[in-house]
Write a protein that holds these residues in place. Structure first.
Motif, PDB file in Angstrom:
ATOM      1  N   ARG A 201     -14.207 -21.350   0.074  1.00  0.00           N
ATOM      2  CA  ARG A 201     -13.224 -21.677  -0.951  1.00  0.00           C
ATOM      3  C   ARG A 201     -11.823 -21.355  -0.419  1.00  0.00           C
ATOM      4  N   ALA A 202     -10.843 -22.069  -0.945  1.00  0.00           N
ATOM      5  CA  ALA A 202      -9.467 -21.811  -0.529  1.00  0.00           C
ATOM      6  C   ALA A 202      -9.064 -20.378  -0.867  1.00  0.00           C
ATOM      7  N   SER A 203      -9.604 -19.846  -1.958  1.00  0.00           N
ATOM      8  CA  SER A 203      -9.266 -18.478  -2.367  1.00  0.00           C
ATOM      9  C   SER A 203      -9.862 -17.426  -1.434  1.00  0.00           C
ATOM     10  N   ASP A 204     -10.865 -17.820  -0.613  1.00  0.00           N
ATOM     11  CA  ASP A 204     -11.485 -16.879   0.320  1.00  0.00           C
ATOM     12  C   ASP A 204     -10.626 -16.648   1.573  1.00  0.00           C
ATOM     13  N   VAL A 205      -9.715 -17.542   1.849  1.00  0.00           N
ATOM     14  CA  VAL A 205      -8.908 -17.459   3.075  1.00  0.00           C
ATOM     15  C   VAL A 205      -7.670 -16.615   2.789  1.00  0.00           C
ATOM     16  N   SER A 206      -7.646 -15.416   3.334  1.00  0.00           N
ATOM     17  CA  SER A 206      -6.521 -14.497   3.098  1.00  0.00           C
ATOM     18  C   SER A 206      -5.468 -14.675   4.183  1.00  0.00           C
ATOM     19  N   TYR A 207      -4.274 -14.176   3.923  1.00  0.00           N
ATOM     20  CA  TYR A 207      -3.189 -14.261   4.892  1.00  0.00           C
ATOM     21  C   TYR A 207      -3.523 -13.427   6.135  1.00  0.00           C
ATOM     22  N   GLY A 208      -3.265 -13.990   7.308  1.00  0.00           N
ATOM     23  CA  GLY A 208      -3.504 -13.275   8.552  1.00  0.00           C
ATOM     24  C   GLY A 208      -4.923 -13.363   9.061  1.00  0.00           C
ATOM     25  N   SER A 209      -5.812 -14.009   8.312  1.00  0.00           N
ATOM     26  CA  SER A 209      -7.205 -14.116   8.755  1.00  0.00           C
ATOM     27  C   SER A 209      -7.424 -15.429   9.491  1.00  0.00           C
ATOM     28  N   ALA A 210      -8.501 -15.465  10.267  1.00  0.00           N
ATOM     29  CA  ALA A 210      -8.883 -16.678  10.988  1.00  0.00           C
ATOM     30  C   ALA A 210     -10.380 -16.884  10.822  1.00  0.00           C
ATOM     31  N   PHE A 211     -10.764 -18.068  10.390  1.00  0.00           N
ATOM     32  CA  PHE A 211     -12.172 -18.393  10.149  1.00  0.00           C
ATOM     33  C   PHE A 211     -12.647 -19.429  11.173  1.00  0.00           C
ATOM     34  N   HIS A 212     -13.790 -19.164  11.754  1.00  0.00           N
ATOM     35  CA  HIS A 212     -14.427 -20.137  12.646  1.00  0.00           C
ATOM     36  C   HIS A 212     -15.359 -20.990  11.788  1.00  0.00           C
ATOM     37  N   VAL A 213     -15.101 -22.284  11.728  1.00  0.00           N
ATOM     38  CA  VAL A 213     -15.842 -23.136  10.794  1.00  0.00           C
ATOM     39  C   VAL A 213     -16.468 -24.323  11.510  1.00  0.00           C
ATOM     40  N   MET A 214     -17.398 -24.952  10.811  1.00  0.00           N
ATOM     41  CA  MET A 214     -18.082 -26.150  11.288  1.00  0.00           C
ATOM     42  C   MET A 214     -18.361 -27.047  10.086  1.00  0.00           C
ATOM     43  N   PRO A 215     -18.686 -28.312  10.319  1.00  0.00           N
ATOM     44  CA  PRO A 215     -18.935 -29.210   9.191  1.00  0.00           C
ATOM     45  C   PRO A 215     -20.222 -28.849   8.444  1.00  0.00           C
ATOM     46  N   GLU A 216     -20.214 -29.082   7.169  1.00  0.00           N
ATOM     47  CA  GLU A 216     -21.426 -28.877   6.377  1.00  0.00           C
ATOM     48  C   GLU A 216     -22.515 -29.860   6.830  1.00  0.00           C
ATOM     49  N   GLY A 217     -23.751 -29.357   6.944  1.00  0.00           N
ATOM     50  CA  GLY A 217     -24.875 -30.206   7.339  1.00  0.00           C
ATOM     51  C   GLY A 217     -25.024 -30.402   8.830  1.00  0.00           C
ATOM     52  N   ILE A 218     -24.303 -29.636   9.633  1.00  0.00           N
ATOM     53  CA  ILE A 218     -24.376 -29.837  11.077  1.00  0.00           C
ATOM     54  C   ILE A 218     -25.742 -29.449  11.627  1.00  0.00           C
ATOM     55  N   ASP A 219     -26.434 -28.504  10.962  1.00  0.00           N
ATOM     56  CA  ASP A 219     -27.764 -28.096  11.423  1.00  0.00           C
ATOM     57  C   ASP A 219     -28.789 -29.209  11.283  1.00  0.00           C
ATOM     58  N   GLU A 220     -28.487 -30.190  10.454  1.00  0.00           N
ATOM     59  CA  GLU A 220     -29.435 -31.291  10.263  1.00  0.00           C
ATOM     60  C   GLU A 220     -29.174 -32.447  11.229  1.00  0.00           C
ATOM     61  N   ALA A 221     -28.156 -32.324  12.063  1.00  0.00           N
ATOM     62  CA  ALA A 221     -27.845 -33.382  13.030  1.00  0.00           C
ATOM     63  C   ALA A 221     -28.917 -33.447  14.100  1.00  0.00           C
ATOM     64  N   GLU A 222     -29.007 -34.585  14.782  1.00  0.00           N
ATOM     65  CA  GLU A 222     -30.007 -34.758  15.829  1.00  0.00           C
ATOM     66  C   GLU A 222     -29.777 -33.790  16.987  1.00  0.00           C
ATOM     67  N   HIS A 223     -28.509 -33.576  17.333  1.00  0.00           N
ATOM     68  CA  HIS A 223     -28.150 -32.632  18.395  1.00  0.00           C
ATOM     69  C   HIS A 223     -27.099 -31.676  17.850  1.00  0.00           C
ATOM     70  N   PRO A 224     -27.514 -30.661  17.082  1.00  0.00           N
ATOM     71  CA  PRO A 224     -26.540 -29.799  16.395  1.00  0.00           C
ATOM     72  C   PRO A 224     -25.608 -29.047  17.335  1.00  0.00           C
ATOM     73  N   LEU A 225     -26.108 -28.592  18.484  1.00  0.00           N
ATOM     74  CA  LEU A 225     -25.239 -27.852  19.400  1.00  0.00           C
ATOM     75  C   LEU A 225     -24.166 -28.754  19.995  1.00  0.00           C
ATOM     76  N   ASP A 226     -24.546 -29.989  20.332  1.00  0.00           N
ATOM     77  CA  ASP A 226     -23.553 -30.928  20.865  1.00  0.00           C
ATOM     78  C   ASP A 226     -22.494 -31.241  19.816  1.00  0.00           C
ATOM     79  N   GLU A 227     -22.929 -31.461  18.582  1.00  0.00           N
ATOM     80  CA  GLU A 227     -21.975 -31.769  17.513  1.00  0.00           C
ATOM     81  C   GLU A 227     -21.064 -30.578  17.223  1.00  0.00           C
ATOM     82  N   LYS A 228     -21.642 -29.391  17.288  1.00  0.00           N
ATOM     83  CA  LYS A 228     -20.845 -28.186  17.031  1.00  0.00           C
ATOM     84  C   LYS A 228     -19.788 -27.998  18.118  1.00  0.00           C
ATOM     85  N   ALA A 229     -20.136 -28.330  19.355  1.00  0.00           N
ATOM     86  CA  ALA A 229     -19.183 -28.196  20.458  1.00  0.00           C
ATOM     87  C   ALA A 229     -17.979 -29.109  20.268  1.00  0.00           C
ATOM     88  N   LEU A 230     -18.177 -30.235  19.585  1.00  0.00           N
ATOM     89  CA  LEU A 230     -17.084 -31.165  19.347  1.00  0.00           C
ATOM     90  C   LEU A 230     -16.291 -30.835  18.083  1.00  0.00           C
TER      91      LEU A 230
END
Length: 357
Positions: A201-230
């Motif tokens: 949520r937008a409210s979860d992101v505090s000032y000065g923080s950094a979040f490492h994110v990925m698209p929702e549903g990436i684990d269901e992709a045919e090649h999840p590691l390749d998609e995550k790398a991109l």
């Protein structure tokens, strides 16, 4: 007593002096004494270089003729076996041929060269030419055309297995540049924490923080590691008044929250270090530094273009979502990159040019 000391010093001085024994007499080899054995050694070297070229061809043929079937470890083992044997034969044969050439055909006479200070004078350059000419004469590289041409052929074939292997890393039904031009991000895709996959949520992101994110549903992709790398992305929140956004990108952030590709535009390392006081992103590999306040413009290091920005928004439930995919290919620059830029969507940030891209 003084006379004894003089004799002792003289004895010590004589003991320290010795004559230069010189080099032992040169012993000629069989190839030096018998022309027919010299020709035989030359043919042996030619044979090894020819065998090296054959090994390179075998490696390429094995890679094509023994395909790897997903889920079948037997095909993987056979592919690796024949590919490895071909490459090993190519490399080993070049080495053995070169050693045999140097031991049997090149000059083996020992020389003593006195060291002198080197200067870039005409005499020095003339001497360098003389040394190269002598080396060519002793090795027989110019004179022994059979060995020279076979060595050139072996070296020409040696890179072929690597060329075939690296070219085949990309999917067969895709142009390699297309792989970097598009990711799993699309309109409405939620931003999820890496590696838990929890939506943010937008409210979860505090000032000065950094979040490492990925698209929702990436684990269901045919090649999840390749998609995550991109699709790997960093999300940060800054005071909105500190963001110097270009007019055409004003709608790409939300209340000071911005998202940028995590893949460095230098050689593709992960940009994972965030300095919250200066709002700089640092690549740990080669110290490229990006200014988050100014669309991740490069302010230090070898990278030559900013990190691609992911346009974001908030859905009806308050979760961060992507507005669309990146408008330019992620990762390092390459020759074909400009052909994959979306001319309608891509926006050049102040301070960047297509030449640098």
């Amino acid at each position: 007593m003084a006379e004894v000391e003089v004799h002792r010093e003289a004895a010590l001085q004589r003991a320290d002096d010795f004559e230069n024994p010189g080099l032992p007499p040169h012993r000629k080899r069989q190839t030096d004494l018998h022309p027919e054995k010299e020709k035989r050694a030359e043919r042996v070297v030619f044979g090894w270089f020819l065998l090296s070229a054959l090994g390179s061809i075998i490696a390429v043929a094995a890679y094509v003729a023994v395909p790897i079937t997903p889920g079948d470890l037997t095909t993987t083992r056979f592919n690796n076996l024949f590919l490895g044997l071909g490459i090993a034969l190519a490399m080993l044969a070049i080495g053995i041929g070169a050693v045999h050439w140097s031991k049997q055909l090149m000059s083996d006479e020992e020389h003593v060269e006195l060291r002198h200070s080197t200067k870039g004078s005409e005499k020095t350059r003339a001497k360098a030419v003389e040394v190269f000419t002598l080396g060519d004469k002793e090795s027989g590289f110019t004179r022994r055309s059979l060995i020279r041409n076979s060595l050139i052929g072996a070296l020409a074939f040696a890179p072929l297995p690597a060329v075939v292997l690296f070219r085949d890393l990309a999917p067969a039904d895709q142009v390699p540049t297309d792989v970097f031009a598009h990711t799993m991000w699309e309109a409405g895709t939620r931003l999820c924490l890496d590696p838990t996959g929890t939506p943010i949520r937008a409210s979860d992101v505090s000032y000065g923080s950094a979040f490492h994110v990925m698209p929702e549903g990436i684990d269901e992709a045919e090649h999840p590691l390749d998609e995550k790398a991109l699709a790997a992305v960093l999300v940060m929140r800054l005071p909105a008044d500190q963001l110097n956004e270009a007019p055409d990108r004003a709608g790409w952030s939300y209340d000071g929250i911005v998202a940028y590709s995590k893949i460095c535009t230098h050689v593709g390392c992960p940009v994972a270090l965030y300095e919250q006081q200066t709002h700089h992103l640092l690549c740990p590999c080669h110290q490229s530094t990006f200014d988050v306040k100014n669309h991740c413009k490069v302010i230090f290091g070898p990278a030559n273009r900013p990190l691609p920005q992911l346009p974001i928004a908030v859905d009806s439930e308050g979760y961060l979502i992507a507005q669309r995919d990146f408008t330019e290919p992620i990762g390092p620059s390459y020759f074909e990159r400009l052909h994959d830029v979306d001319e309608d969507e891509h926006i050049l940030v102040a301070g960047t040019t297509e030449d640098r891209a």
